[in-house]
Write a protein that holds these residues in place. Sequence first.
Motif: not given
Length: 670
Positions: A457-458, A476-486, A514-521
């Motif tokens: 996770a990022t 959020l400062e990341v796109e809502r589609g950047a991660l699954p809602a869960a 505020t969530m500024t970064h996100s990432g997942y596998a």
Amino acid sequence: MPPAPLTPRARTLALGVVAHVDAGKTSLTERLLVAAGVLDHPGSVDGGDTQTDTMALERRRGITIRSAVATFAVDDVLVNLLDTPGHADFIAEVERALAVLDGAVLVVSAVEGVQAQTVVLHRALRRLGLPTVVFVNKCDRAGARPEHVVARVGRRLGVDVLALQEVDGAGTPDVAVRPLPDDVFAARATEVLAGHDDAVLAAFVEDRALPRRELRRRLARAARAGAVLPVLHGSAITGAGVGELLAALPGLLPTRRPQADGPPAGTVFKIERGPAGEKLAHLVLRRGTVRVRDRLDLGHGRAERVTALALHGPGGARPADALPAGRIARVRGLETARVGDVLGRDGRRPSAPVFSRPSLETVVEPVDPARRGDLHAALAQLAEQDPLIEVRQDDSRGEVAVSLYGEVQKEVLGALLAEEYGVEVAFGTSSVLCAERVRGPGAAVERASDPDNPFLATVGLRVDPAPVRAGVVFALEVERGALPAAFFTAVEDAVRTTLAAGPHGWPVPDARVTMTHSGYAPRQSHAHQTFDKAMSSTGADFRYLTPLVLMTALQRAGTQVCEPVHRFTLEAPRAAQGAVLALLAALGAVPLDTGYEDGLVLVSGDVPAAAVHELRLRLPGTTSGEGALTTTVDHLRPVVGPPPERPRIDHDPTDRETYLRTAARLAGRV
């Protein structure tokens, strides 16, 4: 013979009775039930046989601890009356009742007059916009001065008042009340209403008399707008004036027409446990109908089936097949229900607390160490009934701590644990419950590619200060589609949980995160046949990484440990003024305003929460037992000197190495 069941009424009124402790609030409730035909004779607080104080502990101590519902009819109006506690230690119970009211009766003693808690309650009623009628009680008591008290109500509460009655025989058992003569009423009503009603002002300027009926109609409008406090008089003990109060309420306070059609909408304002330990949710329904076997969604992720209903009516709550709009019922089957839950769009709750949260914490231990598990279970149920009894379980020390408003609440909690759950307990010394405020912005990020990040996770977070009582805001400062809602949900839940203990271990009640970064596998594709957790992100990755990122951001932002400060109001004989001021100075209190009235000195100001209990203990000796004190948490101030540390009870994200070792195992990454 039980009272006859209620027939449907055209209008409803959710009515609260509130007062300073010992003003006669519960006695008035009993008399109202007699006047409405629900009871043959009033119960006695001293005798322990009142209808609304149903707990054995309430009857033994002679105080109201939990709100109770009584239902009756006045003409075409169905009244759901909530009798609330008067003691300041149970103010949270009052707040839950206020959330569902249409109006209130504020009870004031004709002997003691406006007391400190009276002022606190009236301010809360005004903040919520709840129309109020004042009832000057105990007019039969020796020393009663109704006219003087009415004038004092206006001065102390800072609002225009209009007495609607004259009192004969004040201070005697033969006290009686009667309506003001037409000319007297017209003169007083015109004078008071002219400042709030242009039509009355015009009539006053033109020296034109308005009919009594017209003035009453305009008084009702001003009362419902909170501009004027109508005042009635009487005695709950003798019954004088109570029938007149009952008859006047539907005309002075706002009533509503139940909306039978449409989806159900209402509010859960109370939780209790039944004889078999089953959860019972008290639901006031504003619209629609709820039936046994209906499924209700209170916003906890699933709809739950109603298994039984007990409809409040004359004589108490009785089993029913349906809960119609405008009524209150105990609902069984809603296991996830919490105080304040809203059903549908028309349910109501305050946008923010109207009273402050508890400022004390104490450790509670079972007298029999073998009952520790029972103690935990009992406290969990009591916290469910009173959400402001926050329970902290420190497994490393084997301690359980609860937050409280004061020493009386501590005594009652001990008695409840012994009598209702069979667990004898001992309490430690109460300590002040501090908080941490964010000093400035701070940010941190952990990337899945970092060599020392075991989670797939990022997460990047920025923390900013927020205004007092703004609560925790997650953005959020990341796109809502950047991660699954869960995964977003896992991050937000972890943010709110983590802020229960900041870098110094105290809650962080107000912050913007505020969530500024996100990432997942991404989840392994179907071509691989099976889900490989080692190569795919899970909610646990985000749930356990978030506290580490957030705590780093908080440490970079910096937090200031603050202690609660109470705003106090103190009344004492003028002869004791010097001793009172000396006592306040010795305890670190700061008087901000001093006034004089009827041989009393009235002092208000600030006092550290840590000194409140000592002030209560020493005040009677300083004032020969004639002093009165009310306090409420007003603000937080920075602690001077080294900040106090509070032991953490969670996996400590300030210790990175230990935290990662534990969290990675829990997330299944080792």
